[in-house]
Structures are given as structure tokens and as C-alpha cells.
Enzyme design. Structure first.
Site, mmCIF file in Angstrom:
data_model
loop_
_atom_site.group_PDB
_atom_site.id
_atom_site.type_symbol
_atom_site.label_atom_id
_atom_site.label_comp_id
_atom_site.label_asym_id
_atom_site.label_seq_id
_atom_site.Cartn_x
_atom_site.Cartn_y
_atom_site.Cartn_z
ATOM 1 N N SER A 127 0.403 -1.232 -0.184
ATOM 2 C CA SER A 127 -0.002 -0.177 0.072
ATOM 3 C C SER A 127 1.077 1.484 0.493
ATOM 4 O O SER A 127 1.877 1.575 0.673
ATOM 5 C CB SER A 127 -1.140 0.382 1.209
ATOM 6 O OG SER A 127 -1.744 0.994 1.366
ATOM 7 N N GLU A 129 0.457 4.008 1.582
ATOM 8 C CA GLU A 129 0.652 4.037 2.897
ATOM 9 C C GLU A 129 1.623 3.615 3.551
ATOM 10 O O GLU A 129 2.055 4.762 4.652
ATOM 11 C CB GLU A 129 -0.973 3.557 4.183
ATOM 12 C CG GLU A 129 -2.180 3.990 3.596
ATOM 13 C CD GLU A 129 -2.369 5.294 3.900
ATOM 14 O OE1 GLU A 129 -1.636 6.163 5.180
ATOM 15 O OE2 GLU A 129 -3.098 6.250 3.238
ATOM 16 N N TYR A 151 -2.396 0.354 10.463
ATOM 17 C CA TYR A 151 -2.036 -0.055 9.260
ATOM 18 C C TYR A 151 -1.072 -0.253 8.573
ATOM 19 O O TYR A 151 -0.080 -0.873 7.854
ATOM 20 C CB TYR A 151 -3.553 0.375 7.958
ATOM 21 C CG TYR A 151 -3.372 0.349 7.251
ATOM 22 C CD1 TYR A 151 -4.321 -1.109 6.613
ATOM 23 C CD2 TYR A 151 -3.319 0.587 5.612
ATOM 24 C CE1 TYR A 151 -4.051 -1.504 5.053
ATOM 25 C CE2 TYR A 151 -3.231 0.462 3.962
ATOM 26 C CZ TYR A 151 -4.223 -1.096 3.915
ATOM 27 O OH TYR A 151 -3.779 -1.401 2.963
#
Length: 331
Positions: A127, A129, A151
């Protein structure tokens, strides 16, 4: 006929990937939660239209014996690990569960494949992120990770596990560092779907506003249907590697609101309310990816524009709520 195993098959990406693999002649297997069998209309809504062509296996990502049993039964040629607790806000509220599910689940699958099916090609859903507090823009495969949420931290751990199994055991294990990708199948808790669904309901007179946190946050948004094609391309390469999949364009939440509301003839400023409850404890302000490597080595490219993506989502939600003001939620 090649066999593919997909974790997270009931999600947005899992449904589009299943369609793609079926079109290519794969035998497609998917891991689902047992609760999904009790309420298939709700939990299997994204794949109900192709359910007869899939082999679904109830199992738990939090159980190594469960993963081991499924992999021993299926003996896949390719494994796409998409399952995760993927909502960033929830990861702050329940960090322990997010880290446990996302990190251990990835490790269980890699370990089971190593023991049972070491020639299986493995894809890990990374991801953007993972970049978090970015060291440079745009971000590439070489950009340093600085995750700003539980996350993001869990995804960095999964990325390192995947790399370690590739380097230590010679497995064909690749990670896709996918930037934000959306569609009409996106979960309602994500900002793009929250906005598209609220715009539709406001236009239909069912709601009078939408509450947003940070309007200035910027993301690189693409379409899930195009991004899953990149996943498949990675596993067709002779050598495993890691790839950024992104559009290279960035747009703010403010732009998203303006586009979505204007598509139905409304002024976004009349309906958007700022609510600090939706602000993250640690914000990621700007994520934009450089997919040069994917374009040059995989031949991947996106064609659907940000504008077309958001309009497609709004149109789909208008149809959804016009037919049923209280449709079942999609998990």
C-alpha cells in the site's frame, strides 16, 4: 488450466481480480470468512454474479492450520494475498487486531506455501500508506518507508516478509505497492465511496449533508479494475520483484467533493460539513506514485481518468439509492 487462490476475494479488488482470471481461463479459488456463508447477500455481494464459477473455502486468516489446510487442498499455481484490515481509521481504533491479522495472516500464507507449494507464485498487496510521511515525491520502489498508521506499519511488515521469503527461499514472491484505487465496489467507509454515496443520497433528497475531516489531504486515485491487471502482470514475470502501481496524478478531497457534487448539478460548499472526528491522529497529506518501472517492465498503464472514476461511482450510487433508499451495506 492454472489455479489461482485469492484471499480477500469478497472485496473490491478480489472481485475484479476474479473476473479477470476467469476471463483468462483460470480455476479460481477464494478464501472467505465463515460468517459470509450465513449472510451471502451481504458478505458476497461483489462476487454473487460469478459465484457459480468460483470455489470458495471458509477459513480464518488468523489461523495457520486453517491456511495450511486450504493451500494443501487447492495446491495453487498463483496466490494473491489481498485480505487485510484495510481501513486506516479503524487501525488507529484497534491497532492490536490490525497488526495481528495483517502481519500474521501474511506470514501464515507464506509459510504454508513454502512448506506445501514452494513453486506457487505469490502476490502481496502492499500500500502507498507504507510511505506515510513521504521522504520524496513522487514515490518509487526505492523511496524510504515512514508509515503513519498501524495499517501502514502492518503493510511494511508484510512487504518485508514477502521480500524475505523471496530472498531466503527463492520463492516467486512479489509485492504491489498500490496507490489508492477505487470503484463502485469500494466499501462505504472509504472517503471516495462515502462522498459518492452521500452525493447520490443528497441529490435524491435522502440526506442533507456529508461530514468530512481533512479537505486538503491529497491522494493518487486510480480504478481498481485497472490495478488488479497490474497484480496479474507481476506474477507473469520470469523473476519476482516489487512494483508501484499509480496514476502519477494527485487530487485533494476538496477536488473530489467539487467534482462529485458538480456531476449532479450541486455546489459542494452547500452540503459539506467539516467534522474533526474524522481527522487522523497522524495524517498523511500527500501521496503520489511513480509507476515508471511498472510501465517499462510490465507494460502496465492506466487509462481511466480521475474524473471518469468519480463520475462512474456517483452514477452507480444514484442507481443504487434510486432503486432502494436502504440498500444492504457492503463489507
Amino acid at each position: 488450466m492454472p489455479k489461482a487462490l485469492i484471499t480477500g476475494i469478497t472485496g473490491q479488488d478480489g472481485s475484479y481480480l476474479s473476473e479477470l482470471l476467469l476471463e483468462k481461463g483460470y480455476e479460481v479459488h477464494g478464501i472467505i470468512r465463515r460468517v459470509a456463508l450465513e449472510d451471502p447477500q451481504h458478505h458476497l455481494s461483489r462476487i454473487n454474479h460469478i459465484a457459480d464459477d468460483l470455489a470458495l473455502h471458509p477459513a480464518s486468516m488468523e489461523s495457520f492450520p486453517s491456511m495450511f489446510s486450504v493451500i494443501r487442498s487447492v495446491q495453487p499455481d498463483e496466490c494473491y494475498h489481498l485480505a487485510a484490515q484495510s481501513f486506516v481509521a479503524t487501525s488507529f481504533q484497534d491497532a492490536f487486531s490490525t497488526l495481528n491479522t495483517n502481519i500474521n495472516g501474511t506470514h501464515y500464507i507464506l509459510a504454508a506455501l513454502h512448506d506445501l507449494q514452494p513453486e506457487c507464485r505469490f502476490y502481496f498487496a502492499g500500500s502507498s500508506e507504507m510511505f506515510g510521511k513521504v521522504a520524496e515525491s513522487p514515490q518509487t520502489e526505492l523511496t524510504r518507508f515512514h508509515p503513519r498508521s498501524p495499517y501502514g506499519i502492518s503493510k511494511v511488515a508484510g512487504y518485508d516478509l514477502t521480500r524475505n521469503y523471496r530472498e531466503a527461499y527463492g520463492m516467486h514472491a512479489s509485492s504491489g505497492i498500490l496507490f489508492n484505487h477505487e470503484s463502485p465496489r469500494r466499501g462505504f467507509e472509504f472517503i471516495t465511496r462515502k462522498i459518492s454515496s452521500h452525493v447520490a443520497r443528497i441529490k435524491l433528497g435522502q440526506l442533507d449533508h456529508v461530514a468530512i475531516g481533512n479537505l486538503d489531504s491529497k491522494r493518487d486515485w486510480g480504478h481498481s479494475r485497472e490495478y488488479v491487471r497490474g497484480m496479474w502482470m507481476m506474477l507473469q514475470q520470469d523473476e519476482p520483484d516489487d512494483y508501484v502501481i499509480a496514476t502519477g496524478e494527485t487530487h485533494s478531497i476538496r477536488e473530489l467533493c467539487e467534482l462529485a457534487f458538480s456531476h449532479v448539478g450541486l455546489n459542494w460548499e452547500d452540503y459539506v460539513r467539516i467534522d474533526e472526528r474524522f481527522l487522523r491522529p497522524a495524517e498523511v497529506d500527500l501521496l503520489v506514485g511513480d509507476a515508471t518501472k511498472a510501465r517499462e517492465q510490465l507494460g502496465w498503464a492506466n487509462e481511466i481518468t480521475f474524473e471518469d472514476l468519480i463520475r462512474e461511482m456517483v452514477d452507480a450510487d444514484l442507481e443504487l439509492y434510486r432503486n432502494d433508499p436502504n440498500p444492504p451495506g457492503i463489507t
